[in-house]
Scaffold this active site. Structure first.
Site, PDB file in Angstrom:
ATOM      1  N   GLY A 172       0.800  -1.141   0.056  1.00  0.00           N
ATOM      2  CA  GLY A 172       0.018  -0.133  -0.008  1.00  0.00           C
ATOM      3  C   GLY A 172       0.901   1.252  -0.017  1.00  0.00           C
ATOM      4  O   GLY A 172       0.769   2.154  -0.821  1.00  0.00           O
ATOM      5  N   ASP A 173       1.976   1.346   0.714  1.00  0.00           N
ATOM      6  CA  ASP A 173       2.776   2.468   0.927  1.00  0.00           C
ATOM      7  C   ASP A 173       3.527   2.554  -0.395  1.00  0.00           C
ATOM      8  O   ASP A 173       3.727   3.734  -0.942  1.00  0.00           O
ATOM      9  CB  ASP A 173       3.840   2.309   1.930  1.00  0.00           C
ATOM     10  CG  ASP A 173       3.037   2.266   3.443  1.00  0.00           C
ATOM     11  OD1 ASP A 173       2.996   3.538   3.722  1.00  0.00           O
ATOM     12  OD2 ASP A 173       3.105   1.335   4.067  1.00  0.00           O
ATOM     13  N   THR A 174       3.915   1.478  -1.040  1.00  0.00           N
ATOM     14  CA  THR A 174       4.898   1.592  -2.226  1.00  0.00           C
ATOM     15  C   THR A 174       4.079   1.993  -3.468  1.00  0.00           C
ATOM     16  O   THR A 174       4.363   2.754  -4.300  1.00  0.00           O
ATOM     17  CB  THR A 174       5.315   0.271  -2.364  1.00  0.00           C
ATOM     18  OG1 THR A 174       6.202  -0.073  -1.231  1.00  0.00           O
ATOM     19  CG2 THR A 174       6.249   0.377  -3.604  1.00  0.00           C
ATOM     20  N   ALA A 177       3.442   5.634  -3.075  1.00  0.00           N
ATOM     21  CA  ALA A 177       4.918   6.256  -3.807  1.00  0.00           C
ATOM     22  C   ALA A 177       4.965   6.650  -4.930  1.00  0.00           C
ATOM     23  O   ALA A 177       5.281   7.460  -5.521  1.00  0.00           O
ATOM     24  CB  ALA A 177       6.024   5.573  -2.999  1.00  0.00           C
TER      25      ALA A 177
END
Length: 401
Positions: A172-174, A177
Site C-alpha cells: 500500500g505504501d509503495t 509512493a
C-alpha cells in the site's frame, strides 16, 4: 557505485523530503535514483524510524541502505520555530516537497500549501496520507495496511473462507509512493510547459491501492458481482494458478487459447487440448476445477526444474516461486543489473536491488550511499547561506544535529 556518462534525467531538480518510513521516502528514493538532489529532513536524535526497522547491521537497518541511497540528511527539529524557519528557507529554493504527515501537520507549522506557494510559486508539493487531504476520514490515522484493506486488496488476498493475509511487503505504501512519483513528474512537466506554476499532489494510500483493482467496481456496477478471495487463482481466467511440485511450487499461466492447447499437450492431456468447449476462456472457466486438477497431478510427480524445462520447451508461461536466495542466485537478475553491490558508510558492502525503470539514455544510478543522521546538515545549511557561526548557534540550541 554506478557511474554513467549522460547527465541524469532529473539533474538540477531539488527535492525536500519531510516524511518518514515508507511512502514519502520511497518516492524520494525513486526521484534520487534518476538524479534529483534529495535533502531529507529528519528529527534530531531519533531520525527516521526506518533506520531501526527489521534486520540491523552495524547499528543501522539494511533496508535503510536502499531506501535512503542518493539522499542527504539534515537533522532539523521542526517542532522549534527556528527549525521551521530553516525548513522554509530550504523549501524556498526547492522544486519539490514530499511529505507524508497526517493532514494538518504542515499547516500547524505555518507551511500550508498557500504559504509555501507564496514563498515559492513553482513548488510542487506531494502530500501522501492515509485518506487524503479532504473528506470525512482525512483526520484518521492511516498506514499502508489500512489502505490495502479499504482499497479492496485485502479482501482478495486469502484462500476462500480463510483470513485475509497481507502480501508480505508494504504494498500500500509503495503503490502510493509510485503514484506520487507519477504526480511529481507530471507536475514538473506541466510547470515547465505551462507557465512555471507549481501545484499540490494529493495521494491517499487507499486510493493508490484502489487504482490497481482492475475490474472490481465495474463488475459490481454492471452485475452486482462482489469479487471474492480465490487464493492463487485468477478468477474468471483459466488456467492461471500455483501448482505443487516435488520440491516447491510453480505458477502456470495457460489462459491463452493457443497456450492452453500447448500446455495440455505438454502434460499428456490431448483430450483436454482437443475439447471443443475448452477452446475459449469461457469454457475453461466452467471446467476450471478439472483443468487445475489435471495440471496439479502432472506437476506433483515432477521437480520444479523438470516442470520449468517442459513448459519452457512448450512455450507456456511458467515461473518458479522465488525466495530471496533464488533471486540472489539467478543469472537473469544479474544480467540486467537488478542486483548491485552498494558500499555503506558503516564500512561494509551489501547487495541491493537495482533500479527500475531502465532508461536507455539517462539510466538511474547509485551516486551516494545512505547517510548517517545529520551527515549533511552543515553542508546543506551553508549552501542555503548560513554562516559557520549561525550553524554553530543552531546546534547549541538543539535546533540541528
Amino acid at each position: 557505485m554506478d557511474s554513467i556518462a549522460s547527465p541524469a534525467a532529473l539533474q538540477g531538480v531539488r527535492v525536500i523530503e519531510m516524511g518518514q518510513l515508507i511512502a514519502g521516502p520511497f518516492c524520494g528514493k525513486t526521484l534520487g535514483e534518476f538524479g534529483a538532489d534529495v535533502i531529507k529532513i529528519e528529527a534530531p536524535e531519533t531520525g527516521d524510524p526506518l533506520r531501526n526497522w527489521r534486520l540491523i547491521k552495524e547499528g543501522t537497518s539494511v533496508w535503510w541502505q536502499v531506501q535512503s541511497r542518493n539522499k542527504r540528511s539534515v537533522a532539523l527539529d521542526l517542532r522549534q520555530k527556528e527549525g521551521q524557519d530553516i525548513a522554509r528557507q530550504l523549501i524556498a529554493e526547492a522544486d519539490v516537497l514530499v511529505e507524508n504527515f497526517r493532514p494538518g501537520t504542515l499547516e500547524g507549522w505555518g507551511m500550508s500549501p498557500d504559504e509555501l506557494h507564496a514563498l515559492n510559486p513553482g513548488l510542487v508539493i506531494l502530500r501522501i496520507s492515509g485518506y487524503g487531504q479532504t473528506g470525512p476520514y482525512r483526520d484518521l490515522p492511516g498506514f499502508g495496511v489500512i489502505g490495502e484493506a479499504m482499497g479492496g486488496l485485502r479482501h482478495l488476498t486469502a484462500e476462500p473462507g480463510r483470513v485475509p493475509v497481507r502480501v508480505g511487503v508494504s504494498i500500500g505504501d509503495t503503490l502510493a509512493a509510485l503514484h506520487g512519483t507519477i504526480g511529481v513528474l507530471t507536475a514538473l512537466y506541466h510547470r515547465k510547459v505551462h507557465g512555471g506554476k507549481g501545484q499540490v499532489i494529493d495521494v491517499a494510500l487507499h486510493e493508490a491501492v484502489f487504482n490497481v483493482m482492475e475490474s472490481l467496481i465495474p463488475e459490481y456496477s454492471a452485475f452486482g458481482a462482489v469479487r471474492e478471495a480465490a487464493g492463487s487463482a485468477l478468477p474468471g481466467i483459466a488456467p492461471s494458478n500455483a501448482y505443487p511440485c516435488q520440491d516447491g511450487w510453480v505458477l502456470v499461466a495457460g489462459n491463452g487459447d493457443s497456450i492452453f492447447k500447448r500446455l495440455m499437450t505438454a502434460i499428456g492431456r490431448q483430450d483436454l487440448a482437443d475439447a471443443p468447449d475448452l477452446g475459449s476462456n469461457t469454457g475453461r472457466v466452467a471446467r476450471v476445477g478439472e483443468i487445475d486438477a489435471a495440471i496439479g497431478a502432472w506437476t506433483a510427480a515432477r521437480s520444479v526444474q523438470q516442470v520449468m524445462e517442459t513448459l519452457g520447451a512448450a512455450r507456456v508461461p511458467a515461473g518458479k516461486v522465488y525466495t530471496a536466495k533464488d533471486i540472489a542466485e539467478d543469472p537473469h537478475y544479474r544480467a540486467r543489473d537488478m542486483l548491485l553491490t552498494q558500499e555503506t558508510r558503516d564500512g561494509y558492502s551489501v547487495e541491493v536491488p537495482g533500479i527500475v525503470p531502465k532508461l536507455s539514455a539517462t539510466p538511474g544510478s547509485i551516486r551516494r550511499s545512505a547517510p548517517h543522521l545529520g551527515d549533511d546538515t552543515d553542508a546543506v545549511l551553508a549552501e542555503a547561506g548560513l554562516t559557520a557561526e549561525q550553524i554553530a548557534l543552531l546546534r547549541s540550541k538543539g535546533v540541528i544535529q
